[in-house]
Design an enzyme around this catalytic site. Structure first.
Site, PDB file in Angstrom:
ATOM      1  N   CYS A  25       0.879  -1.160   0.000  1.00 45.04           N
ATOM      2  CA  CYS A  25       0.000   0.000   0.000  1.00 45.04           C
ATOM      3  C   CYS A  25       0.915   1.207   0.000  1.00 45.04           C
ATOM      4  CB  CYS A  25      -0.949  -0.033   1.190  1.00 45.04           C
ATOM      5  SG  CYS A  25      -2.298   1.164   1.046  1.00 45.04           S
ATOM      6  N   HIS A  82      -6.295   5.191  -4.462  1.00 48.99           N
ATOM      7  CA  HIS A  82      -7.046   5.267  -3.204  1.00 48.99           C
ATOM      8  C   HIS A  82      -6.326   6.101  -2.148  1.00 48.99           C
ATOM      9  CE1 HIS A  82      -4.088   2.234  -2.116  1.00 48.99           C
ATOM     10  NE2 HIS A  82      -4.431   2.400  -0.863  1.00 48.99           N
TER      11      HIS A  82
END
Length: 678
Positions: free
Chosen positions: A441, A583
């Site tokens: 991430c 995101h």
């Protein structure tokens, strides 16, 4: 991912096969220089060079299929390249004239001529994209034990083969329509004289990315509509005597390309070089010099054009417009020269001897003017709109070309050796034998392991990790900062690594241990104030349903449960990273604070659905400038949680936070918190 973002991803992947084109241009240029009349027919050495170069040029479509499949694959594995090659073979074989004749039960001489042009760049890029998407989705699929040999990467070429049957079936019906439509279009613009020549040149360049310019070329160059510009020009005196050529007219669809190929595109190359970041200029110089030489000497422009056509489409449209203007000017002024290969220096010299050439030397001053125009327009457009042309990527924040540049990454302001860090982190999680899956991430490594109890947390923290989160027996997250994606990429290509000893002494620390987070200092001056990046309701960081954020391992801050759809910059600064699924993003403020805005929890698993990027990495933004757009209905229905942390990842460099918000906040208006100086 936005359409522009996806095109830029394709453009980066195209740099893999495009890197071979300068070699082809140089080889062919040397061959034509040795034998300018016979083109290899009068010199074995010239033929040797020309055939070597044409081996690359003539197979550009299959190189695109292989290169795009490899470049867009998630782990840059050779199996993805093999998948692209298999898909290309299946599709072009099924759509070849012989196969169409057999499948559709029609005589070979009645097969539409379009299928003779099925082997083109458009098909190569299409196959490459499809192959990469299949590889990224299915390369880790495990089949039942009886079929286990065909699991994972071995499965993808099989799936691609079957899917290409469907794609070929579709192309059998739509490809002739597309090709014939372009031919009809060409026949219409033929009637417009010099204006039509300019229109033709504009669409000639515009259609190159998909390889459909061949349909127009067949109209204007190869006698589909009775023009026959190139053969007439090559015929010279014989064509004039036979009444098949007109001095001052024949060659009008070719002459205006010389100023663009020989001068305009080299001017664009110089602008791209000057706009590159200082640390990237040496690398960009080599690429641009090779491309500029190829364009000037031989007229082969693909190395330059493919370097910006996908990463900065607006530049390519400008290029197409300027090409149309150049061809219009040359046709109007009757400055005529033709080419047999392409509009480079070699063909200009040869054309000067042709009786059909008229004032061909005027194309040189025209070219010098276009050099200045290209340089000025390209440099202004690149800097004005912050276009990510080669060399303008932030160090450590993105890929260029093959995505293998993982030697140096940036983690919260510290330069690290990502390859070394990858080996050390693999050792810290129990070695390669314990590691079964690698993902990242925006600030953390998301790892799948056989046994999370084997993870050496103390060693990971000595390596610079600010936290280790054991989510389950097989799932571990390690907070490493902005370099997470770089380290993950390096981990995927690192060979077998043993587990580090329990004391961790075999792996020297590559970064100092994370310092304790600073406690708020009420008397310290405010360094920077942040506004809310999204309209919604404030949530305490401790209440975020993610241990990495709740424990403040990622950084200190607050969270917002969004009710609005536009995500804005919380402060003035530079967007140094936008995760590829859009995101989350990282902002470095003008004061040096590194802000992580993470929309939702575990939203990386949505693969970009529900998120739209509004700026690109490297963009300079002001507080309140839009950065992302959310499909909030989709996200609320599919995300684990849309509570969105806004944290300072390098809070230890400051004196703490003063939370200023509670209840409802408005994007770009409500103060979220103050970051205090020490």
């Amino acid at each position: 991912m936005s359409i522009l973002g996806y095109l830029q991803k394709v453009g980066r992947a195209l740099m893999v096969p495009v890197a071979t084109l300068p070699a082809a241009a140089i080889l062919m240029g040397v061959g034509y220089w040795i034998d300018p009349v016979g083109w290899g027919g009068d010199s074995a050495l010239a033929a040797f060079f020309i055939k070597s170069g044409s081996a690359i040029i003539d197979n550009m479509s299959v190189l695109f299929a292989i290169g795009v499949a490899y470049g867009m694959s998630k782990d840059k594995d050779g199996a993805a390249a093999l998948t692209g090659f298999v898909g290309f073979l299946v599709l072009t074989t099924l759509c070849s004239p012989a196969a169409v004749s057999m499948i559709q039960k029609i005589p070979l001489d009645q097969v539409p001529a379009a299928f003779g042009k099925i082997n083109n760049q458009f098909v190569g890029i299409l196959v490459g994209i499809i192959s990469a998407e299949l590889y990224n989705r299915f390369s880790s699929v495990e089949l039942p034990k009886a079929l286990s040999f065909f699991s994972g990467r071995r499965l993808v070429p099989i799936l691609t083969s079957f899917l290409m049957i469907l794609v070929a079936f579709i192309l059998m019906y739509i490809w002739p329509v597309i090709f014939d439509g372009l031919v009809s279009f060409g026949e219409q613009i033929q009637k417009l004289g010099s204006v039509g020549a300019g229109v033709y040149a504009f669409f000639n360049r515009l259609l190159i990315p998909v390889g459909l310019h061949h349909a127009l070329n067949s109209v204007f160059w190869f006698d589909v509509a009775g023009i026959n510009d190139i053969p007439n020009f090559l015929g010279g005196a014989q064509s004039i005597a036979a009444g098949k050529a007109t001095v001052g007219i024949t060659g009008m669809y070719q002459a205006g390309f010389f100023p663009i190929m020989m001068f305009g595109l080299p001017g664009a190359a110089l602008a791209i070089y000057h706009c590159a970041r200082p640390e990237n200029k040496a690398k960009v110089l080599g690429i641009m010099m090779a491309g500029a030489f190829a364009a000037f000497f031989t007229g082969i422009t693909e190395p330059l054009e493919f370097s910006f056509m996908f990463v900065a489409p607006v530049l390519y449209v400008i290029h197409a417009v300027l090409t149309g203007i150049s061809v219009f000017i040359a046709a109007t002024m009757h400055w005529i020269a033709g080419f047999g290969f392409s509009a480079g220096l070699v063909d200009m010299v040869l054309s000067s001897r042709n009786p059909l050439a008229v004032s061909w030397y005027m194309l040189i001053p025209q070219g010098l003017v276009f050099f200045v125009i290209y340089y000025t327009v390209f440099r202004f457009t690149i800097t004005k709109f912050n276009l990510m042309t080669p060399g303008r990527e932030l160090s450590g924040a993105g890929e260029e070309g093959d995505g293998q540049d993982v030697n140096v990454a940036t983690s919260n302001g510290k330069d690290i050796d990502a390859a070394l860090m990858a080996r050390q982190y693999i050792g810290a999680v129990g070695g390669s034998a314990n590691l079964t899956g690698i993902d990242a991430c925006i600030t953390r490594l998301r790892l799948t392991v056989k046994d999370s109890s084997l993870v050496n947390e103390s060693l990971a923290k000595r390596l610079g990790a600010s936290g280790v989160i054991r989510l389950s027996k097989t799932s571990v997250q390690i907070i490493v900062g902005f370099a997470a994606e770089k380290i993950a990429n390096a981990m995927r290509t690192t060979g077998d690594v043993p587990a580090a000893p329990a004391n961790g002494n075999s792996a020297p620390a590559a970064a100092p241990a994370a310092k304790p987070q600073a406690t708020p200092n009420a008397s310290a001056a405010v360094k920077v104030s942040l506004v809310s990046p999204i309209t919604g309701d404030v949530v305490a960081l401790e209440d975020v349903p993610d241990e990495a954020f709740a424990s403040k391992a990622v950084g200190d801050g607050v969270a917002v449960r969004p009710t609005g759809k536009t995500v804005v910059s919380p402060a003035n600064g530079t967007v140094v990273k936008i995760f590829n699924t859009n995101h989350a993003f990282c902002l470095e403020t003008d004061e040096g604070a590194e802000i992580v805005v993470h929309m939702g929890i575990d939203t990386v698993a949505l693969n970009g659905q529900g998120f739209k990027r509004l700026v690109e990495e490297g963009a300079t933004v002001k507080a309140g400038d839009p950065v992302l757009e959310l499909d909030l209905d989709y996200l609320n229905a599919n995300a684990r949680s849309m509570i969105s942390p806004v944290v300072v990842s390098n809070i230890d460099d400051f004196g703490g936070l003063a939370i200023a918000a509670s209840g409802k906040v408005v994007a770009g208006e409500s103060k979220l918190y103050d970051i205090k100086g020490k």
